[in-house]
Design an enzyme around this catalytic site. Structure first.
Site, PDB file in Angstrom:
ATOM      1  CB  ILE A 198      10.195  13.661   5.919  1.00 19.63           C
ATOM      2  CG1 ILE A 198      11.657  13.219   5.684  1.00 19.63           C
ATOM      3  CG2 ILE A 198       9.458  13.895   4.644  1.00 19.63           C
ATOM      4  CD1 ILE A 198      11.731  11.784   5.155  1.00 19.63           C
ATOM      5  N   GLY A 240       3.999  21.967  11.181  1.00 23.12           N
ATOM      6  CA  GLY A 240       5.229  21.259  11.508  1.00 23.12           C
ATOM      7  C   GLY A 240       6.393  21.674  10.631  1.00 23.12           C
ATOM      8  CG  HIS A 250      -2.077   0.883   1.141  1.00 22.14           C
ATOM      9  ND1 HIS A 250      -1.969   2.247   1.191  1.00 22.14           N
ATOM     10  CD2 HIS A 250      -3.394   0.617   0.966  1.00 22.14           C
ATOM     11  CE1 HIS A 250      -3.184   2.789   1.058  1.00 22.14           C
ATOM     12  NE2 HIS A 250      -4.056   1.814   0.920  1.00 22.14           N
ATOM     13  N   GLY A 310       8.235  10.057   8.732  1.00 20.00           N
ATOM     14  CA  GLY A 310       7.775  10.656   7.482  1.00 20.00           C
ATOM     15  C   GLY A 310       6.854  11.836   7.678  1.00 20.00           C
TER      16      GLY A 310
END
Lengths: 301, 301
Positions: A170, A166, A85, A175
């Site tokens: 990353i 944020g 996925h 991530g």
């Protein structure tokens, strides 16, 4: 007059579908916190992913989600993650879904609040998506996630892919995360008495939004090999605007073109009560029906 | 695995529909007690009667009902009562209706328990009716109540009309009470595009149980003078066995005989979620649908 109890659903997706202990640690806040209820937890080894369904009042849900995100950031290392996925973060995506006595606006505010908290607490870049998206090109999760974890560091150097909350980089192991509000999805499939996939595909094209059909309907043709038949597999993305009976009747109508009949349908997973009651009200022609007339609507406040 | 929360509904009928203060005192336990929720309270001056709808867990509901009966016995004097509605007691009838995670057997036990308590606490004769009836001739409330308050003293001298609980004589001011368990009633009316009452009446005869129709359906023809149309007015006495869509389709089918069309329908008052979802599942042909798939079913436990 007591304040009506608000209920929001959350379906966070975590990038761990193999290690039982890690999954249990992440889910734990949804079992332990007051005011939230874990409805479902599905994991898949091939996808290496876990999808949790939880409901609760906004404040309790917020706390439980932040706690679960903390656990996932602590325990999942995307640098070692593989699975079928697509994913860009340890916590890949967190949709909030208004269920009862909650407006979409309130769900959007909640999603922004959670985004602010987790980005600050865990140094995690967060993209707002769907109804919470700041710009149209960020509504679609697939567009945000394109490039996945491995490509996100570079993608985020582009001004149009700066995160909404944020750091502009990353998280090394976790991530990035997409958070947003959306309507409940209903997975609704209509089965046809033919094994010809082309027929299901061409009906799907007539029914789905993107090729000229109903505004809040996605559809593809799918083979049910066991039964030797095909189905039009649909995602109803806003049943309050595009009703299940509309897509059902449109599929039936298009099937006639091929001399094909509808033999049944199926709903996969959970469905809001209102999506089905709406259909009963349509087919029985009930005049002036109020949701307050449903006995159970009074048992959740 | 937590124990599933049980929910029972109670719709007690009190013989006071005029004095606001008395009615408020009787209803007060349903507002004040923990674990019960007052859903509705309707009073009518002509009927001189108040109908309360309340839900709760069995234990809480029991306590609240006993308290309300106490108030009614204290405050209502049937010797001075007049009204259009037939009645035999200050608390005329108390039906208990299983709603969630409760079997009919448990509802019957609850009704017997309440009958035992109120008969002892207030020296009140109690007849068990409907599903709780000890013999078939006591199932029907109208048969028990025949003769009303004024005739009950004499009626109870007959061996076949001894009460199931309490003294073999009426309470001087509060008369007698019927208590029992029954399925939820759904009041479901189907409107026709004619003003001819005979047509509604003859369709009602084809649809209702007593004249050859569906087992759990009562029906009469009714004129809607404002709209110049008629309706088949139905009481669905067990929607789990006779579905709303069955009676709707039968009315539609019979109407054809007269060249008459169904123009709509209405549901009066409350309806259990399952009665409508059953119709959606029928019309959409949903295969293998489980009530657990309804999101809200998880919000009441």
């Amino acid at each position: 007059m007591p304040v009506k109890k608000q209920i929001i659903e959350c379906v966070p997706n975590f990038s761990e579908g193999r290690d039982r202990e890690t999954m249990e640690s992440i889910v734990e806040p949804f079992r332990a916190f007051e005011g939230v209820k874990l409805l479902d937890c599905q994991s898949d080894k091939d996808h290496n992913r876990m999808v949790v369904t939880v409901v609760g009042d906004p404040e309790s849900l917020k706390k439980a989600v932040v706690a679960a995100v903390g656990k996932a950031v602590e325990l999942i290392d995307l640098r070692k993650h593989e699975g079928q996925h697509p994913r860009m973060g340890a916590v890949d995506v967190i949709p909030f879904i208004p269920i009862k006595n909650v407006s979409m606006k309130e769900a959007v505010e909640l999603s922004r609040d959670v985004a602010a908290r987790v980005s600050e607490a865990f140094d995690l870049p967060v993209f707002l998506y769907e109804e919470s998206a700041a710009t149209p090109h960020r509504r679609n999760l697939a567009a945000i996630r394109k490039g996945q974890f491995e490509g996100m560091a570079e993608k985020m150097t582009q001004p149009e892919w700066l995160p909404d909350f944020g750091p502009a980089a990353i998280h090394p192991s976790a991530g990035a995360t997409a958070i947003g509000a959306r309507m409940p999805l209903v997975a609704f499939n209509v089965n046809l008495d033919t094994g010809n996939l082309e027929i299901a595909d061409s009906i799907a094209r007539k029914v789905r939004f993107i090729t000229g059909g109903l505004r809040y309907c996605k559809a593809i043709g799918v083979e049910l090999k066991d039964r030797g038949i095909v189905q039009v597999s649909m995602n109803m993305t806003d049943f309050t605007k595009t009703a299940l009976y509309q897509s059902f009747e449109l599929v039936t109508m298009e099937a006639r073109r091929y001399g094909v009949n509808v033999v049944g349908s199926e709903i996969i997973g959970l469905v809001p009560m209102a999506a089905l009651i709406d259909c009963a009200v349509y087919y029985l022609g009930i005049e002036n029906f109020s949701p307050e007339q449903v006995l159970e609507s009074h048992l959740m406040e």
